[in-house]
Design an enzyme around this catalytic site. Structure first.
Site, PDB file in Angstrom:
ATOM      1  N   CYS A  48       0.842  -1.189   0.000  1.00  0.00           N
ATOM      2  CA  CYS A  48       0.000   0.000   0.000  1.00  0.00           C
ATOM      3  C   CYS A  48       0.879   1.243   0.000  1.00  0.00           C
ATOM      4  O   CYS A  48       1.767   1.385   0.844  1.00  0.00           O
ATOM      5  CB  CYS A  48      -0.903  -0.004   1.232  1.00  0.00           C
ATOM      6  N   CYS A  51       0.376   3.235   3.484  1.00  0.00           N
ATOM      7  CA  CYS A  51       0.843   2.764   4.797  1.00  0.00           C
ATOM      8  C   CYS A  51       1.930   1.698   4.742  1.00  0.00           C
ATOM      9  O   CYS A  51       2.481   1.328   5.777  1.00  0.00           O
ATOM     10  CB  CYS A  51      -0.336   2.255   5.617  1.00  0.00           C
ATOM     11  N   CYS A  97      -7.258  -1.223   1.485  1.00  0.00           N
ATOM     12  CA  CYS A  97      -6.201  -1.725   2.354  1.00  0.00           C
ATOM     13  C   CYS A  97      -6.817  -1.959   3.731  1.00  0.00           C
ATOM     14  O   CYS A  97      -7.434  -1.051   4.306  1.00  0.00           O
ATOM     15  CB  CYS A  97      -5.064  -0.707   2.446  1.00  0.00           C
ATOM     16  N   CYS A 100      -5.137   0.526   6.553  1.00  0.00           N
ATOM     17  CA  CYS A 100      -5.380   1.975   6.645  1.00  0.00           C
ATOM     18  C   CYS A 100      -6.670   2.432   5.975  1.00  0.00           C
ATOM     19  O   CYS A 100      -7.021   3.608   6.057  1.00  0.00           O
ATOM     20  CB  CYS A 100      -4.186   2.755   6.099  1.00  0.00           C
ATOM     21  N   CYS A 122      -8.530  -5.532  -9.780  1.00  0.00           N
ATOM     22  CA  CYS A 122      -8.165  -4.448 -10.689  1.00  0.00           C
ATOM     23  C   CYS A 122      -7.726  -3.268  -9.810  1.00  0.00           C
ATOM     24  O   CYS A 122      -8.563  -2.598  -9.201  1.00  0.00           O
ATOM     25  CB  CYS A 122      -9.384  -4.105 -11.537  1.00  0.00           C
TER      26      CYS A 122
END
Length: 135
Positions: A48, A51, A97, A100, A122
């Site tokens: 991510c 984060c 995510c 976060c 995607c």
């Protein structure tokens, strides 16, 4: 939902570029076929961008030719959160995510790609950061 990493909006705005903020925090979408990782075949781990949580591995990335990086499975099912998305008059499943809450993209099922899960995550390139595998 509460996340392990929660920050005030002003902090997210300060830490992310305007485009990263628009996609990650406002559930935007980057233009098709323009993302950094759309066609990359580099081996490594995708985390991510907001984060640093590990989300996907290159082993599950495949060429879907849809304009965004596609994966058939996250590293761990607990790495992502799936949320019903009814925006724009469509029914989709948003991928966030789990650490976060940042928007990553959407997951689609039953499109006929020859993958073990019959799923296509995607994902916006701008939502990810690739850590290449060391040789």
């Amino acid at each position: 939902m509460r996340y392990d990493i929660e920050k005030p909006d002003e902090q997210w705005r300060a830490e992310l570029t305007d485009e990263e903020y628009r996609v990650l925090r406002q559930a935007g979408t980057e233009p098709a076929f323009q993302g950094e990782y759309t066609d990359t075949t580099t081996e490594g781990v995708y985390s991510c961008r907001a984060c640093g949580a590990e989300l996907f591995r290159s082993e599950t990335k495949f060429a879907s030719h849809c304009g965004w990086p596609s994966f058939y499975d996250p590293t761990e099912s607990s790495a992502v959160e799936l949320v019903d998305d009814f925006s724009f008059g469509m029914t989709r499943t948003e991928v966030r995510c789990a650490r976060c809450g940042s928007h990553l993209g959407h997951v689609f099922t039953g499109e006929g790609y020859p993958t073990p899960t019959d799923q296509r995550y995607c994902i916006n390139s701008i939502s990810l950061r690739l850590e290449p595998k060391e040789s």
